[in-house]
Enzyme design. Sequence first.
Site, PDB file in Angstrom:
ATOM      1  N   CYS A   1       0.816  -1.225   0.000  1.00  0.00           N
ATOM      2  CA  CYS A   1       0.000   0.000   0.000  1.00  0.00           C
ATOM      3  C   CYS A   1       0.847   1.271   0.000  1.00  0.00           C
ATOM      4  O   CYS A   1       0.394   2.326  -0.439  1.00  0.00           O
ATOM      5  CB  CYS A   1      -0.944   0.007   1.199  1.00  0.00           C
ATOM      6  SG  CYS A   1      -2.185  -1.278   1.101  1.00  0.00           S
TER       7      CYS A   1
ATOM      8  N   ASN B   1     -10.080   0.678  -0.593  1.00  0.00           N
ATOM      9  CA  ASN B   1      -8.614   0.697  -0.502  1.00  0.00           C
ATOM     10  C   ASN B   1      -8.040   0.075  -1.782  1.00  0.00           C
ATOM     11  O   ASN B   1      -8.178  -1.126  -2.003  1.00  0.00           O
ATOM     12  CB  ASN B   1      -8.195  -0.103   0.744  1.00  0.00           C
ATOM     13  CG  ASN B   1      -6.693  -0.132   0.949  1.00  0.00           C
ATOM     14  OD1 ASN B   1      -5.926   0.253   0.062  1.00  0.00           O
ATOM     15  ND2 ASN B   1      -6.273  -0.586   2.110  1.00  0.00           N
TER      16      ASN B   1
ATOM     17  N   HIS C   1      -3.222   7.761   2.031  1.00  0.00           N
ATOM     18  CA  HIS C   1      -3.636   6.428   1.584  1.00  0.00           C
ATOM     19  C   HIS C   1      -5.060   6.182   2.071  1.00  0.00           C
ATOM     20  O   HIS C   1      -5.391   6.462   3.229  1.00  0.00           O
ATOM     21  CB  HIS C   1      -2.675   5.394   2.170  1.00  0.00           C
ATOM     22  CG  HIS C   1      -3.102   3.982   1.917  1.00  0.00           C
ATOM     23  ND1 HIS C   1      -3.506   3.541   0.675  1.00  0.00           N
ATOM     24  CD2 HIS C   1      -3.197   2.908   2.749  1.00  0.00           C
ATOM     25  CE1 HIS C   1      -3.826   2.260   0.754  1.00  0.00           C
ATOM     26  NE2 HIS C   1      -3.650   1.857   1.997  1.00  0.00           N
TER      27      HIS C   1
HETATM   28  O1  UT7 Z   1      -3.960  -0.619   3.378  1.00  0.00           O
HETATM   29  C1  UT7 Z   1      -3.261  -1.320   4.329  1.00  0.00           C
HETATM   30  C2  UT7 Z   1      -3.589  -0.865   5.660  1.00  0.00           C
HETATM   31  N1  UT7 Z   1      -4.819  -1.476   6.101  1.00  0.00           N
HETATM   32  C3  UT7 Z   1      -5.550  -0.861   6.972  1.00  0.00           C
HETATM   33  O2  UT7 Z   1      -5.205   0.227   7.325  1.00  0.00           O
HETATM   34  C4  UT7 Z   1      -6.726  -1.561   7.546  1.00  0.00           C
HETATM   35  C5  UT7 Z   1      -6.764  -1.252   8.991  1.00  0.00           C
HETATM   36  N2  UT7 Z   1      -7.893  -1.872   9.715  1.00  0.00           N
HETATM   37  C6  UT7 Z   1      -9.160  -1.456   9.562  1.00  0.00           C
HETATM   38  O3  UT7 Z   1      -9.490  -0.646   8.735  1.00  0.00           O
HETATM   39  C7  UT7 Z   1     -10.172  -2.021  10.527  1.00  0.00           C
HETATM   40  O4  UT7 Z   1      -9.507  -2.717  11.550  1.00  0.00           O
HETATM   41  C8  UT7 Z   1     -11.210  -2.960   9.871  1.00  0.00           C
HETATM   42  C9  UT7 Z   1     -12.159  -2.139   9.018  1.00  0.00           C
HETATM   43  C10 UT7 Z   1     -10.504  -3.993   9.023  1.00  0.00           C
HETATM   44  C11 UT7 Z   1     -12.029  -3.673  10.937  1.00  0.00           C
HETATM   45  O5  UT7 Z   1     -12.643  -2.730  11.807  1.00  0.00           O
HETATM   46  P1  UT7 Z   1     -12.533  -2.907  13.389  1.00  0.00           P
HETATM   47  O6  UT7 Z   1     -13.351  -1.836  13.983  1.00  0.00           O
HETATM   48  O7  UT7 Z   1     -11.075  -2.942  13.741  1.00  0.00           O
HETATM   49  O8  UT7 Z   1     -13.257  -4.287  13.656  1.00  0.00           O
HETATM   50  P2  UT7 Z   1     -12.671  -5.666  14.235  1.00  0.00           P
HETATM   51  O9  UT7 Z   1     -11.734  -6.301  13.272  1.00  0.00           O
HETATM   52  O10 UT7 Z   1     -12.180  -5.469  15.634  1.00  0.00           O
HETATM   53  O11 UT7 Z   1     -13.971  -6.542  14.261  1.00  0.00           O
HETATM   54  C12 UT7 Z   1     -15.125  -6.150  15.034  1.00  0.00           C
HETATM   55  C13 UT7 Z   1     -16.259  -7.134  14.775  1.00  0.00           C
HETATM   56  C14 UT7 Z   1     -15.847  -8.591  14.869  1.00  0.00           C
HETATM   57  O12 UT7 Z   1     -16.914  -9.308  15.457  1.00  0.00           O
HETATM   58  P3  UT7 Z   1     -16.870  -9.707  17.024  1.00  0.00           P
HETATM   59  O13 UT7 Z   1     -15.635 -10.528  17.183  1.00  0.00           O
HETATM   60  O14 UT7 Z   1     -16.813  -8.393  17.751  1.00  0.00           O
HETATM   61  O15 UT7 Z   1     -18.158 -10.462  17.201  1.00  0.00           O
HETATM   62  C15 UT7 Z   1     -15.726  -9.017  13.432  1.00  0.00           C
HETATM   63  O16 UT7 Z   1     -15.938 -10.413  13.258  1.00  0.00           O
HETATM   64  O17 UT7 Z   1     -16.757  -6.958  13.424  1.00  0.00           O
HETATM   65  C16 UT7 Z   1     -16.811  -8.229  12.766  1.00  0.00           C
HETATM   66  N3  UT7 Z   1     -16.605  -8.024  11.342  1.00  0.00           N
HETATM   67  C17 UT7 Z   1     -17.605  -7.764  10.482  1.00  0.00           C
HETATM   68  N4  UT7 Z   1     -18.919  -7.644  10.650  1.00  0.00           N
HETATM   69  C18 UT7 Z   1     -19.664  -7.349   9.568  1.00  0.00           C
HETATM   70  C19 UT7 Z   1     -15.422  -8.013  10.666  1.00  0.00           C
HETATM   71  N5  UT7 Z   1     -15.656  -7.772   9.370  1.00  0.00           N
HETATM   72  C20 UT7 Z   1     -16.990  -7.596   9.233  1.00  0.00           C
HETATM   73  C21 UT7 Z   1     -17.811  -7.312   8.139  1.00  0.00           C
HETATM   74  N6  UT7 Z   1     -19.155  -7.175   8.343  1.00  0.00           N
HETATM   75  N7  UT7 Z   1     -17.336  -7.120   6.895  1.00  0.00           N
END
Ligand code: UT7
Length: 324
Positions: free
Chosen positions: A115, A281, A251
């Site tokens: 990225c 992204n 980014h």
């Molecule tokens: O370009 C390279 C750099 N990449 C990035 O910068 C990405 C950085 N990370 C992020 O943008 C965020 O961490 C995400 C968008 C990927 C995830 O958001 P988050 O607020 O950190 O959520 P999380 O991973 O802690 O997950 C929270 C909950 C989980 O459920 P439980 O365990 O709380 O029951 C996940 O299973 O959200 C769930 N979840 C979803 N739910 C609905 C994860 N993906 C999804 C989804 N739809 N697509």
Amino acid sequence: MNEFVSVVRGVGAYLPEKVLTNDDLGRMVDTNDAWITERTGIKKRHIAADGETTSDMAAEASRRALAAAGLTAADIDLIVVATATPDFTFPATATVVQNKLGITRGAAFDIQAVCSGFVYAIATADNFLVRGQFERALVIGAETFSRILDWSDRGTCVLFGDGAGAIVLERQEKSAAKDRGVKSVHLRSDGRYKDLLWVDGGPSSTQTVGHLRMTGNQVFKHAVSKISESVRAATEMAGIAVSEVDWFVPHQANQRILTAVADKLGLDDHKVVSTVAEHGNTSAASVPLALSVAIADGRVKTGDLVLIEAIGGGFAWGAALIRM
Ligand code: UT7
């Protein structure tokens, strides 16, 4: 001896026609528009057509950048393509683009910094131009992440899209450049974080292409602090205060990251260029795509001070200051 600077002559972008909305994704995996919008700000992303490759998109973005610069392919003697999704294991996608543009001189090669690849590519081209080794470079970020996603993993497949962006960088004498050009670039990487964001395949390990794997919430935390550090380093290097920046073109990984970084740096919201809602992204393509949008809609103008940054797999990250 002449002192040179690398000046942006033109910017171009290309997005594939096919659009995938959050509702479309809701029919594919257990997700919904509300979750994706709230956690990421993404509403839709573009997906390459069957048979449409990274080099196809890179070449089209390049044609548009050349047109914006009032130049032709014959004026280019360096091509640097930032991509983690090359057409082939080899040759470099840059040489495929070179051939598609009909260029038979100079050099072309790829940069692999995922990225953050576009920031690395700017740094690379800038160094060659400033040393006087090449005259005009196409610096391209182009990706088909749709081809390395695990479309059954809702934690990653909702985040990424395809596209390409390109800029023409030209060597100019510093005394004639009117303060324009690349002011500073700060690059960093730290391989200890490989397992937080990687692709589980490759020629020498599995002989497969593999799929993207990410521990998103951990990447998120690192992203905000590491980007902010890099921006501070780039501005210090240039002797420019963050408050002097006209446009922040980050980014486009997640709206929450963009906002958190802007807040940390004390940058006004209206200075932040965000395309994350429309593009998702697009990895190395995200910064030049966003820049092209902000130029097309009249926000970014010649003479404006633009701050770019990115972080991704590795981790590799960086920031650059450019007076347009
Ligand atoms: O370009 C390279 C750099 N990449 C990035 O910068 C990405 C950085 N990370 C992020 O943008 C965020 O961490 C995400 C968008 C990927 C995830 O958001 P988050 O607020 O950190 O959520 P999380 O991973 O802690 O997950 C929270 C909950 C989980 O459920 P439980 O365990 O709380 O029951 C996940 O299973 O959200 C769930 N979840 C979803 N739910 C609905 C994860 N993906 C999804 C989804 N739809 N697509």
